[in-house]
Design a protein around this motif. Structure first.
Motif, PDB file in Angstrom:
ATOM      1  N   ASP A  12       0.853  -1.188   0.000  1.00  0.00           N
ATOM      2  CA  ASP A  12       0.000   0.000   0.000  1.00  0.00           C
ATOM      3  C   ASP A  12       0.889   1.238   0.000  1.00  0.00           C
ATOM      4  N   PHE A  43      -1.962  -7.060  -1.966  1.00  0.00           N
ATOM      5  CA  PHE A  43      -2.252  -5.711  -1.492  1.00  0.00           C
ATOM      6  C   PHE A  43      -2.791  -5.740  -0.067  1.00  0.00           C
ATOM      7  N   TRP A  46      -7.991  -4.276  -1.199  1.00  0.00           N
ATOM      8  CA  TRP A  46      -8.395  -4.107  -2.604  1.00  0.00           C
ATOM      9  C   TRP A  46      -9.923  -4.036  -2.635  1.00  0.00           C
ATOM     10  N   ASP A  49     -11.504  -3.271  -8.943  1.00  0.00           N
ATOM     11  CA  ASP A  49     -10.520  -3.027  -9.996  1.00  0.00           C
ATOM     12  C   ASP A  49     -10.537  -1.589 -10.508  1.00  0.00           C
ATOM     13  N   ASP A  51     -10.080   0.910  -8.529  1.00  0.00           N
ATOM     14  CA  ASP A  51      -9.249   1.671  -7.589  1.00  0.00           C
ATOM     15  C   ASP A  51      -8.104   2.328  -8.361  1.00  0.00           C
ATOM     16  N   GLY A  56      -1.321   0.250  -7.120  1.00  0.00           N
ATOM     17  CA  GLY A  56      -1.920  -0.747  -8.009  1.00  0.00           C
ATOM     18  C   GLY A  56      -1.440  -0.616  -9.427  1.00  0.00           C
ATOM     19  N   ASP A  81      -7.257  -9.168  -0.562  1.00  0.00           N
ATOM     20  CA  ASP A  81      -7.499  -8.778  -1.960  1.00  0.00           C
ATOM     21  C   ASP A  81      -8.421  -9.760  -2.671  1.00  0.00           C
ATOM     22  N   LEU A  84     -10.040  -8.702  -5.991  1.00  0.00           N
ATOM     23  CA  LEU A  84      -9.260  -8.485  -7.209  1.00  0.00           C
ATOM     24  C   LEU A  84      -9.872  -9.319  -8.328  1.00  0.00           C
ATOM     25  N   TYR A  88      -8.312  -6.302 -13.484  1.00  0.00           N
ATOM     26  CA  TYR A  88      -6.959  -6.007 -13.018  1.00  0.00           C
ATOM     27  C   TYR A  88      -5.996  -7.127 -13.398  1.00  0.00           C
TER      28      TYR A  88
END
Length: 243
Positions: A12, A43, A46, A49, A51, A56, A81, A84, A88
């Motif tokens: 992060d 991550f 999350w 996608d 974000d 990222g 995550d 995710l 992504y």
């Protein structure tokens, strides 16, 4: 040649030095590997996608370069995550595997997983996991504005810290948050496999097990809070070390 395994990087914006370390690892070692497996918690959080975080974006670019060098990149969702998604994954050039998944490593079938499903003694966590892994819950959550999702992620992190602090106070942190031996044995028996590689517990080690009189192996990956933990598997051996 070597296949690389990592997990629990918890990347992060608050820990840029770890993101930079990950970038160097990808450029200097991963591009020459047979394959790279990321077993969850890439991550710290999350929330979808969409974000727009720079962390990222950086990770997607670096992983895409590894895939572009001809190295298969495989990912298993973790407890941080689990949202995710395919969008992504395409940006990062990686394929999402089911949890758990069976892979063939130099002729040896191996079970790979994030590892949180092995921690069945932590009943409160398993209840939370069942809730957030429900497709209906995820669809409803992802329909919310990004700001609301980010706020929820902060609340969830605070609740997780409070839960762990409560376990520490009771003196049960080490046992409750680690894997359950019967669950490990049952999982390996379910798949008929003698080796499992996982993360989640942040307790790096290679355990040689005797289950029903037969040798088994459980390899636990370390986290990336203070240093990088990498498992290097070749045809002849498996080595767990820090960067």
């Amino acid at each position: 040649m070597t296949t690389l395994f990592i997990s629990d990087l918890h990347l992060d914006a608050e820990r840029p030095q770890v993101t930079e370390l990950f970038g160097r690892f990808l450029r200097e070692e991963a591009r020459g590997a047979d394959a790279l497996y990321i077993l969850g918690d890439l991550f710290e959080a999350w929330v979808g996608d969409d974000d727009p975080s720079e962390t990222g974006a950086f990770v997607a670019r670096e992983l895409k370069a590894v895939a572009g060098a001809g190295v298969p990149v495989r990912f298993i969702r973790g407890n941080r995550d689990f949202l995710l998604g395919d969008a992504y994954a395409r940006r990062a050039g990686m394929a999402i595997l089911p949890d758990p998944a069976v892979v063939l490593l130099y002729g040896e079938p191996t079970l790979v997983m994030h590892g949180d499903t092995l921690c069945t003694d932590d009943v409160a966590y398993q209840q939370f996991r069942a809730q957030v892994r429900n497709p209906a819950w995820q669809q409803q959550f992802l329909s919310q504005p990004l700001a609301a999702r980010l706020a929820f992620a902060q609340q969830a992190r605070a609740a997780s810290k409070a839960h762990q602090a409560g376990l520490q106070d009771k003196g049960t942190m080490e046992t409750i948050t680690d894997v359950s031996a019967p669950t490990v044995a049952a999982t390996l028996a379910q798949f008929g496999i003698g080796r499992v590689i996982h993360g989640h517990t942040h307790r790096p080690a290679i355990h040689e097990l005797d289950i029903d009189g037969k040798p088994h192996q459980r390899i636990v990956l370390g986290d990336w809070y203070d240093q990088g933990s990498v498992l290097r598997v070749s045809k002849d051996d498996a080595r767990l070390s820090s960067l």
